[in-house]
Design an enzyme around this catalytic site. Structure first.
Site, PDB file in Angstrom:
ATOM      1  N   ASP A   1       9.204   2.719  -0.632  1.00 34.33           N
ATOM      2  CA  ASP A   1       8.220   3.324   0.255  1.00 34.33           C
ATOM      3  C   ASP A   1       8.575   2.903   1.681  1.00 34.33           C
ATOM      4  O   ASP A   1       8.277   1.781   2.100  1.00 34.33           O
ATOM      5  CB  ASP A   1       6.811   2.866  -0.126  1.00 34.33           C
TER       6      ASP A   1
ATOM      7  N   LYS B   1       4.923   8.705   8.876  1.00 30.98           N
ATOM      8  CA  LYS B   1       4.753   8.111  10.207  1.00 30.98           C
ATOM      9  C   LYS B   1       5.793   8.589  11.230  1.00 30.98           C
ATOM     10  O   LYS B   1       5.633   9.655  11.803  1.00 30.98           O
ATOM     11  CB  LYS B   1       4.709   6.586  10.093  1.00 30.98           C
TER      12      LYS B   1
ATOM     13  N   TYR C   1       0.861  -1.182   0.000  1.00 26.92           N
ATOM     14  CA  TYR C   1       0.000   0.000   0.000  1.00 26.92           C
ATOM     15  C   TYR C   1       0.893   1.227   0.000  1.00 26.92           C
ATOM     16  O   TYR C   1       1.870   1.291   0.749  1.00 26.92           O
ATOM     17  CB  TYR C   1      -0.879  -0.005   1.257  1.00 26.92           C
TER      18      TYR C   1
HETATM   19  N1  PLP Z   1       2.897   3.947   2.413  1.00 32.38           N
HETATM   20  C1  PLP Z   1       2.843   3.009   3.363  1.00 32.38           C
HETATM   21  C2  PLP Z   1       3.850   1.898   3.342  1.00 32.38           C
HETATM   22  C3  PLP Z   1       1.885   3.061   4.358  1.00 32.38           C
HETATM   23  O1  PLP Z   1       1.832   2.104   5.295  1.00 32.38           O
HETATM   24  C4  PLP Z   1       0.961   4.129   4.357  1.00 32.38           C
HETATM   25  C5  PLP Z   1      -0.093   4.218   5.386  1.00 32.38           C
HETATM   26  O2  PLP Z   1      -0.326   3.345   6.163  1.00 32.38           O
HETATM   27  C6  PLP Z   1       1.048   5.087   3.352  1.00 32.38           C
HETATM   28  C7  PLP Z   1       2.035   4.981   2.405  1.00 32.38           C
HETATM   29  C8  PLP Z   1       0.102   6.235   3.310  1.00 32.38           C
HETATM   30  O3  PLP Z   1       0.369   7.114   4.351  1.00 32.38           O
HETATM   31  P1  PLP Z   1      -0.768   8.096   4.920  1.00 32.38           P
HETATM   32  O4  PLP Z   1      -1.765   7.231   5.613  1.00 32.38           O
HETATM   33  O5  PLP Z   1      -0.013   9.014   5.839  1.00 32.38           O
HETATM   34  O6  PLP Z   1      -1.346   8.812   3.751  1.00 32.38           O
END
Ligand code: PLP
Length: 440
Positions: A244, A277, A149
């Site tokens: 990511d 995060k 994700y």
């Molecule tokens: N990338 C990863 C690996 C994530 O776990 C998340 C959210 O859980 C996101 C991107 C998206 O971040 P946000 O919820 O701050 O938009």
């Protein structure tokens, strides 16, 4: 203990009120307990490793706001920094020195990045990194992996099409087919699919985006050979490797997951890194970055547009900086990793003692466990978990004051505030629940 059927459960009227006001009663879907059933706990306050719900029941929190709260809730240095920053001003829409301090702190720990841009959410960071990759390469197509994700940008809400020659299908209404037509979705950890996809489309690919240790299918690691091949093929075909690390950044190691892969793959570095995060410590803050040459494609220097009213917000940067300073203390990660491993080993032992098929893994302060005999390597294997048994485990733990993610495909998080006793209480509770778990 307050079962959901109890009419004194104060979470219930709050959820009813919420459902009339907010779609599904929540501002982010997984909070709604849809996968596991029951009533979400409405949080009144939190401190250290715990939060208290509407009934003033205390829970040991293994979600920690889905990752940011690596120090636990209400860390004194973080609170002080936030309070001081708030007194100085909530938002200026003009540059501040604190943005530079945070940028320097992050760049110091992640040598793959020479420049960084701060934004407000992981979604925004991932979306912007992809726009940058497309702008810098002049190409449109991208690879993502099933089960990873990267936030809810349109081009990333996509599942695999019917073969490697076809591109993805949108996983959300409201995403036109044309918007995902450039996104190719592959199986995680499949070198064979990766090689075929590059052979077919390599010259049209702007980037490959991947969670190096995927936390959105519980916890599944990219194997070293797979990550090595991702790097090699991206370099060979001129596509950018985008890691990511929204979840893994400053959570699995001070240098993120990329520092762990660099131990096994000499010279390993991504072209772009996406962060979120932990770098905000619980405030809305995320970032993306890479080499100077790539980052200078961004406006106002370059032609790739990217902007944000609250980007680099002074209170959020204060919170992030205080958090990064605290996790930079000597021995921080060794202690956090040991505590997380103790949890995972305890759970493994409890499951074995009760004859429950179970596998678990952890890295730094991030863990995952599965009601499966062996660790899965991809999303399809994760989904072999019997969801009814997972739900039984979830509710059994919840009733015993232990809060894990309300969905079987989410990683868990231990903070520096979790004590040995918290871990022991959790393992003992899990053993009680394992005892009652229907054998498959
Ligand atoms: N990338 C990863 C690996 C994530 O776990 C998340 C959210 O859980 C996101 C991107 C998206 O971040 P946000 O919820 O701050 O938009």
């Amino acid at each position: 203990m307050t079962p959901n059927t109890d009419n004194t459960d104060l979470n219930i009227p709050l959820f009813e009120r919420a459902k009339a006001l907010i779609p599904g009663g929540v501002n982010s879907p997984v909070r709604a307990f849809k996968a596991v059933g029951g009533t979400p706990r409405f949080v009144k306050r939190a401190r250290g490793a715990y939060f208290w719900d509407a009934n003033d029941q205390r829970f040991i929190d293994y979600i920690g706001s889905w990752g940011p709260m690596i120090l636990g809730h209400g860390h004194p240095a973080v609170l002080e920094a936030v309070q001081q920053a708030a007194l100085e001003g909530l938002s200026f829409g003009a540059p501040t020195e604190r943005e530079l301090e945070l940028a320097e702190a992050i760049l110091h720990l992640l040598p793959s990045m020479q420049m960084i841009r701060l934004v407000s959410s992981g979604t925004e960071a991932g979306m912007s990194a992809i726009r940058l990759a497309r702008g810098a390469t002049g190409r449109s197509k991208l690879i993502k992996f099933e089960g990873c994700y990267h936030g809810h940008a349109d081009a990333l809400l996509v599942k695999a099409g019917s073969g490697l020659a076809t591109f993805g299908n949108a996983t959300s209404a409201g995403v036109p087919a044309e918007v995902v037509q450039h996104t190719l979705v592959l199986e995680y950890n499949s070198i064979e699919q990766l090689e075929r996809a590059f052979a077919l489309h390599g010259k049209e690919l702007a980037c490959l985006i991947i969670e190096p240790i995927a936390g959105n299918m519980n916890l599944v690691r990219a194997s070293v050979p797979f990550m090595r091949r991702c790097r090699e093929l991206c370099s060979e075909y001129g596509a950018l490797l985008v890691l990511d690390e929204v979840m893994t950044g400053f959570r699995v190691a001070p240098g993120g997951a990329q520092s762990l892969y660099a131990r096994d793959i000499p010279g390993f570095q991504p072209d772009l890194t996406v962060l979120g995060k932990v770098i905000g410590g619980g405030m809305p803050l995320a970032a993306f970055g890479g080499s100077r040459a790539l980052m200078e494609h961004l406006a106002p220097l370059g032609a790739v547009y990217q902007a944000g009213t609250l980007s680099g917000n002074p209170v959020a940067t204060a919170c992030g900086l205080a958090t990064l300073r605290a996790i930079g203390q000597p021995g921080f990660f060794a202690a956090l990793s040991a505590r997380t491993r103790a949890l995972v080993e305890g759970l493994r032992g409890a499951a074995a003692a009760e004859g429950v098929a179970f596998s678990a893994d952890s890295e730094g302060g991030m863990f995952g466990f599965f009601l499966l005999p062996a660790l899965p390597r991809n999303y399809a294997q994760v989904l072999q978990t019997d969801s009814a048994r997972f739900n039984q485990l979830f509710h059994g733990l919840l009733e015993r004051g232990i809060y894990i993610a309300p969905a079987l495909y989410e990683a868990g998080f231990v903070s520096a505030a979790h004590s040995d006793e918290d871990i022991a209480v959790t393992v003992a509770a899990a053993r009680e629940v394992f005892k009652t778990l229907a054998k498959p």
